[in-house]
Write an enzyme that holds these catalytic residues in place. Structure first.
Site, PDB file in Angstrom:
ATOM      1  CD  GLU A  88      -3.018  -0.664  -0.165  1.00 50.14           C
ATOM      2  OE1 GLU A  88      -3.095   0.502  -0.574  1.00 50.14           O
ATOM      3  OE2 GLU A  88      -3.619  -1.613  -0.709  1.00 50.14           O
ATOM      4  CE1 TYR A 113      -7.236   3.804  -0.842  1.00 47.20           C
ATOM      5  CE2 TYR A 113      -4.879   3.485  -0.472  1.00 47.20           C
ATOM      6  CZ  TYR A 113      -6.055   3.119  -1.090  1.00 47.20           C
ATOM      7  OH  TYR A 113      -6.071   2.045  -1.936  1.00 47.20           O
ATOM      8  CG  ASP A 147      -8.346   2.986  -5.288  1.00 44.26           C
ATOM      9  OD1 ASP A 147      -9.548   2.947  -5.631  1.00 44.26           O
ATOM     10  OD2 ASP A 147      -7.529   2.102  -5.598  1.00 44.26           O
TER      11      ASP A 147
END
Ligand code: SF4
Length: 352
Positions: A49, A132, A150
């Site tokens: 990520e 996020y 996203d």
């Protein structure tokens, strides 16, 4: 907003599609293995990520595989020398991520005994983890019912729910809509399912609506404007900054480099000395040598375009404080992309 039952059905439709169509990715546990009880490794989820922020899956794969071969656990990464990690990150861009990556790995080892925290709020306290990434790690690694929004998910939500308000203003509404679909069970697979749908079917220019599992309920498809969404506010043109970069090698065959300051662009990375970067950069070289201007390189950062004039020289000696790398030990791949572009241009004149 649709009722809960309809939302659950949509999530289930996507999960069924994902079971058959999930992308094979080096950091992912396939849905069939997940169903057999194989849990994702939080370290690999987190590492992927961080790498994927502002970067495509295609660009990240090779870096991810190299990092996990060199440092298979968070303990290994935490113990790695800073310079080795920065060198492996070279070319991936957004170098603050690499500095925070190390800080985060060390915090996990020191403060959490090497075990990644599960919950969103605690993940948010770690270096380099924003809302996020905290949602993505807690959903994908720990199956927490967190919503991941996203660019792919924004596109799917705008189309599915016919949101015509342009981005970025529409983000809060898209988040609410995405939250309404997030299931309590299999939240990790679901998060990856929406991202995969956006990446492989509901693509930006020509969505493959004919094979989309959501085509019966998609409002943008019904309205005939799928490819027009999401609308976006026009982007401001990026300013252009100028500068000079100085590529040199001593007559003893050592490249003259510098380590850039920790703070700022390309922070902590190895590079060639440069002038400042602005509209009228000062052009005085970093040290006296017989410099030749040989051309320019261009590079685009998030907020501006940069044009650097490239200068080369073969001085007798290096200035004090320079980082000297013997030619035999110099790996251009350890340089960030901008510096590698300057090297590629300079080597033709320096070696000729
Ligand atoms: Fe996207 Fe088309 Fe599927 Fe709608 S039907 S979600 S526009 S691919």
């Amino acid at each position: 907003m649709r009722d809960d039952l309809k939302c659950m059905q949509t999530a289930q439709t996507l999960l069924t599609w994902y079971d058959a169509n999930a992308r094979v990715l080096p950091w992912r546990v396939a849905p069939c293995d997940r169903a057999q009880g194989r849990a994702p490794d939080p370290y690999r989820v987190w590492l992927s990520e961080i790498m994927l922020q502002q970067t495509t899956v295609a660009a990240v794969k090779a870096y991810f595989e190299r990092f996990t071969a060199l440092w298979p656990t968070v303990q290994d990464l935490a113990a790695a020398p800073d310079d080795a990690v920065m060198a492996e990150w070279a070319g991936l861009g957004y170098y603050a991520r690499a500095r925070n990556l190390l800080k985060c790995a060390r915090a996990v080892v020191t403060d959490y005994d090497g075990v990644f925290p599960h919950d969103h709020a605690t993940l948010l306290t770690l270096p380099g983890i924003g809302p996020y990434t905290a949602s993505a790690v807690s959903a994908i690694a720990f199956d927490a019912p967190e919503t991941v929004l996203d660019g792919n998910v924004e596109r799917v939500m705008s189309r599915l729910f016919l949101v015509e308000m342009p981005l970025p203003k529409s983000k809060p509404e898209l988040m609410t809509l995405a939250q309404s679909l997030t299931p309590q069970l299999r939240a990790g697979d679901y998060a990856q399912a929406v991202m995969d749908l956006g990446a492989t079917v509901c693509t930006p220019k020509s969505p493959a609506c004919g094979i989309c599992p959501l085509n019966r309920e998609c409002r943008a498809l019904a309205a005939g404007i799928a490819a027009e969404l999401p609308r976006k506010d026009p982007k401001k043109p990026k300013p252009v900054r100028l500068g000079h970069v100085y590529v040199s090698r001593t007559i003893a065959d050592e490249w003259i480099l510098e380590k850039r300051p920790e703070k700022g662009l390309l922070g902590g990375m190895l590079g060639w000395p440069t002038s400042d970067w602005n509209e009228a950069p000062n052009a005085s070289p970093p040290f006296t040598a017989n410099w030749h201007a040989i051309g320019e390189v261009r590079h685009t950062f998030t907020h501006f375009h940069l044009i650097l004039q490239v200068h080369t020289a073969l001085p007798a000696a290096a200035p004090e404080g320079a980082v000297l790398l013997p030619n035999a030990e110099f790996r251009p791949s350890d340089l960030p992309t901008l510096m590698r572009k300057a090297f590629d241009l300079a080597r033709t004149t320096i070696d000729s």
